[in-house]
Scaffold this active site. Structure first.
Site, short mmCIF file in Angstrom:
data_model
loop_
_atom_site.label_atom_id
_atom_site.label_comp_id
_atom_site.label_asym_id
_atom_site.label_seq_id
_atom_site.Cartn_x
_atom_site.Cartn_y
_atom_site.Cartn_z
CE LYS A 97 16.64 17.55 30.19
NZ LYS A 97 17.73 17.41 31.18
CB CYS A 181 6.69 8.02 34.82
SG CYS A 181 5.48 9.20 34.20
CG MET A 182 2.65 10.29 36.90
SD MET A 182 0.92 10.35 37.39
CE MET A 182 0.20 9.32 36.13
CG MET A 356 11.09 7.91 37.17
SD MET A 356 9.33 7.74 36.87
CE MET A 356 8.69 9.17 37.72
N GLY A 393 8.11 13.71 35.74
CA GLY A 393 9.12 13.79 34.68
C GLY A 393 8.62 14.36 33.38
CD GLN A 394 5.53 11.85 30.38
OE1 GLN A 394 5.36 11.90 29.17
NE2 GLN A 394 4.91 10.98 31.14
#
Length: 812
Positions: A97, A181-182, A356, A393-394
């Site tokens: 990516k 998510c967190m 997650m 994840g971000q």
């Protein structure tokens, strides 16, 4: 992919990326698979290899790893990317990516002008009309307005939204998608240490003897970090990898041990390790005596609970024998004994990672605190290689959400709105009159969208939501309830700032075109407390504009209309920016926005907040020079700024008292001790039954990031993984008469979805379990998922719900 193949693939990709900039194509050595030298490239830096291209640094736009990229621009466009060899995080490597990131800017359907829904259709309007529309909605009902952002907000973007809401509107209805998510990682850190974010860093991956993956597929989700571990084997290092998961993944392929547990039963496993440490007398007695306190919940689960004793803790874990844990979790008792032996060995260095799998959990806070507890009880903490480390994840879930505090209950720098002293700090730094910041927490994400999707007559007291940098129309759980419920509610108004059409813009009433990645300045914070900065390198297309500018422009429109909240206590505009001579600059006029560095001024204002919880940031100019710095960043006697790799450890953390060895200086028990929690196993709120006999787990794939809004516009990535699927075990395939490629229907109590089946594909769930990735906008698995959440963190459980599967026919 073998250990060497992974490294060679990344190396070859780097050559391809650099070669593309100069129109050359490297060959591949057929014997090794490694890239062959490119004429004119070997031994040269990027400027020499690609003359005429301008190269600048920027962190990657995707996950929370924080890889640094060298961005090559020419003629006002990004034309090349390469891994940044000066960056400690990725050391010149990127994932698939990352090497494709330049293409995310140039999808054919970029949003380039504001759009307002009129007569059921989105039609182009001016920015003036767009700003007036938002200002009018806010003025009409300022307490019924909500702001929904994300861990993709840069620090200045999140900080400006935070100040706009809590300082300007006296309204705490601001939330990020990171609640999804967190949030449980946050509450796990707070419950254990009294302060958020990991004590260790990525260096632990380079030094650990044992790495345990607690339900996270690092090989696909954080591949550059995974390469740091796998590369050590190529140099002869002996490292034991253990995958504790609910399905086999590409990570499992590299692990010596796979512990396949029943969904939700990770709590029993963690308690089982603690049981063995105590039974075998292999817990760290000095660590327990000097550095730990013990806690348990009262009548209800809570963040800080009530004090208890080590003896009470021992009684609690006594029932979690390996044999009892096996009955709950399905993990053989011998594997629980293995974990107990490893944690009981003080000579080993053990790092645990998770994402997650532990966070999207109705007992997310509990399992987070238990895994911290296993490390603390065993003494595998506070030394290089010994660390419990959550991954995000971000790109700025840590830097923006957790540190700036863009949550309904929070204020910048680890403060909360309920505390009067914390509100006074914010009012001081923002120069506000006393009482401007409201003490009442706003609605958390699930409640916010629930209220938005409920008519006002039935208690739906959120009437306008402004979404920036996220796609809730695809990413929220139980979409029928929490997003699609907006349909038919004419009084509700949805504003969306984004770069492409999404599932969210389909229901939007106003769409604002945004700048993306290096089309704007930015600062973010990654998973290891590393703050990273970059400058704008190309301009956005058409009338697309920075998200920070959008927030400030709306604030100024309200200021012009006399809205009192957009004035500080001296009557000045809340977001006044000045040039080097102290003269105000009208940055709300986009033509003047880059006359000054707005990011720098917002960042310097925000820095004041960071010292209370010892999250000290350096001046903005230090980040310009660096490839990121890990906080706390403290000024030295010689004027330089020093980052901190290991918190709470005397050898590295400047805030630990001399002679302490370890000091948890934000301890909730006020005695410099971390908290060991009693957290029993409980059944999940929804389990398979006769009508819905299978478990469903959701997750991501290597090629796509989140909702694929960006990666879906990259042809190579979209072609490699064009649509989602349901992964099932061959046993279940035979049971339901399903073959590879068949069309099947997944159904839960909340909704249904038709997909193609993939048997023995990239991963493999155990019998009785299904897996579906959630990147595909045309096939929304979140129509099916569960919206129930952890009672402390308010984070929903995407990782498990009960479903049925039905074969519809052969694949098309």
């Amino acid at each position: 992919m073998s250990d060497l193949d992974r490294r060679q693939f990344m190396h070859s990709s780097a050559l391809l990326a650099a070669a593309a900039a100069i129109g050359a194509t490297p060959g591949i050595d057929p014997r090794t698979g490694q890239g062959l030298p490119v004429p004119g490239l070997a031994g040269k830096n990027l400027a020499e290899a690609a003359p005429g291209i301008s190269w600048q640094k920027a962190p990657c736009r995707f996950c929370g790893t924080g890889c640094h990229i060298m961005v090559g621009t020419q003629g006002g466009k990004v034309v090349a990317v390469a891994g940044d060899r000066q960056a400690e995080v990725n050391k010149g490597l990127l994932c698939v990516k990352g090497y494709s990131i330049g293409q995310i800017l140039y999808g054919k359907d970029r949003l380039t002008q504001p759009l307002l829904r009129k007569g059921g259709k989105l039609v182009p309007i001016s920015w003036k009309e767009a700003l007036d529309t938002i200002a009018s909605r806010i003025q009409a009902a300022p307490k019924e307005f909500a702001f929904y952002g994300s861990g993709q907000w840069t620090i200045p973007e999140g900080y400006s939204a935070q100040k706009f809401m809590k300082g300007g509107l006296s309204n705490n209805h601001i939330e990020p998608n990171a609640r999804l998510c967190m949030a449980s990682a946050v509450t796990g850190f707070l419950a254990t240490y009294g302060v958020d974010e990991p004590a260790g860093c990525y260096d632990d991956l380079d030094r650990a003897d044992v790495v345990i993956f607690w339900g996270n597929n690092m090989a696909e989700m954080h591949p550059v970090l995974f390469s740091r571990i796998i590369d050590r084997r190529a140099t002869g290092a002996k490292i034991r990898l253990i995958d504790i998961g609910t399905r086999r993944t590409r990570t499992t392929e590299h692990c010596q041990h796979f512990l396949n547990f029943n969904p939700h039963s990770d709590l029993a496993i963690a308690n089982g390790i603690a049981h063995l440490l105590i039974k075998n007398n292999t817990y760290d007695k000095i660590f327990v005596e000097k550095f730990l306190a013990f806690r348990k919940d009262g009548a209800k689960p809570s963040l800080f609970g009530k004090a208890t004793t080590f003896e009470d803790y021992k009684r609690h874990v006594a029932e979690y024998t390996p044999e009892h844990v096996e009955k709950i979790s399905g993990v053989p008792a011998k594997d629980i004994y293995l974990l107990g032996r490893l944690f009981g060995d003080p000579k080993l260095r053990i790092t645990s990672t998770w994402c997650m799998g532990m966070n999207q959990h109705t007992r997310g806070t509990a399992i987070n605190s238990l895994v911290h507890g296993v490390h603390l009880l065993s003494g595998h903490f506070g030394k290089p290689g010994d660390a419990p480390t959550s991954l995000t994840g971000q790109p700025s879930a840590c830097g923006t959400v957790r540190e700036v505090g863009t949550l309904a209950h929070a204020l910048p720098g680890g403060r909360i709105v309920k505390k009067a002293a914390h509100r006074k700090h914010a009012e001081k730094y923002w120069n506000l009159p006393a009482g401007r910041v409201s003490p009442k927490p706003g609605y958390h994400t699930v409640k916010m969208w629930e209220r938005f999707c409920t008519s006002k007559a039935k208690g739906g007291d959120i009437n306008t939501i402004w979404v920036q940098v996220t796609n809730p129309g695809q990413s929220l759980p139980n979409l029928n309830k929490l997003f699609l419920g907006k349909k038919g509610l004419s009084e509700k108004f949805l504003i969306v700032s984004d770069v492409y059409p999404t599932a969210t813009t389909k229901l939007a009433d106003l769409v604002l075109p945004s700048a993306l990645w290096v089309e704007k300045n930015g600062v973010v914070g990654n998973s290891e407390r590393r703050t990273q900065q970059w400058f704008r390198q190309v301009k956005p297309p058409g009338k697309a504009r920075d998200d920070t500018w959008q927030t400030i422009a709306v604030a100024h429109r309200l200021y012009q209309r006399g809205f009192a909240g957009m004035k500080d206590k001296d009557g000045k505009f809340l977001f006044e920016m000045k040039d080097d001579k102290g003269k105000p600059v009208p940055v709300w006029d986009f033509g003047r926005y880059y006359d000054v560095n707005v990011d720098q001024q917002l960042f310097e204002e925000y820095r004041q907040f960071t010292r209370l919880k010892h999250k000290d940031l350096a001046p903005y100019t230090e980040y310009v020079k660096a490839r990121g710095l890990r906080w706390p960043v403290v000024k030295q006697a010689n004027g330089t700024w020093r980052e901190t790799r290991w918190r709470f450890s005397e050898f590295d953390d400047p805030y630990v008292k001399k002679g302490s060895r370890i000091q948890f200086y934000h301890s909730s028990s006020k005695n410099d001790r971390a908290q060991m929690w009693i957290r029993p196993y409980e059944n999940p709120p929804e389990m398979p039954d006769a009508k819905y006999p299978l478990w469903l787990c959701t997750g991501r794939v290597l090629e796509h990031w989140h909702t694929a809004t960006m990666t879906g516009r990259v042809p190579a990535l979209a072609n490699a993984m064009p649509s989602t699927y349901v992964e099932l075990n061959p046993v279940d395939a035979r049971r339901y008469g399903i073959s590879n490629g068949d069309q099947v229907r997944i159904k839960s109590r909340r909704g249904q979805l038709d997909l193609r089946a993939w048997i023995q594909g990239r991963g493999e769930p155990p019998a009785g379990s299904l897996f579906v990735p959630w990147f595909d906008e045309k096939r929304l698995i979140n129509l099916v998922t569960l919206h129930l959440y952890d009672p402390i963190s308010k984070q929903p459980d995407y990782k498990k719900c009960a479903v049925s599967i039905t074969r519809l026919g052969p694949g098309k």
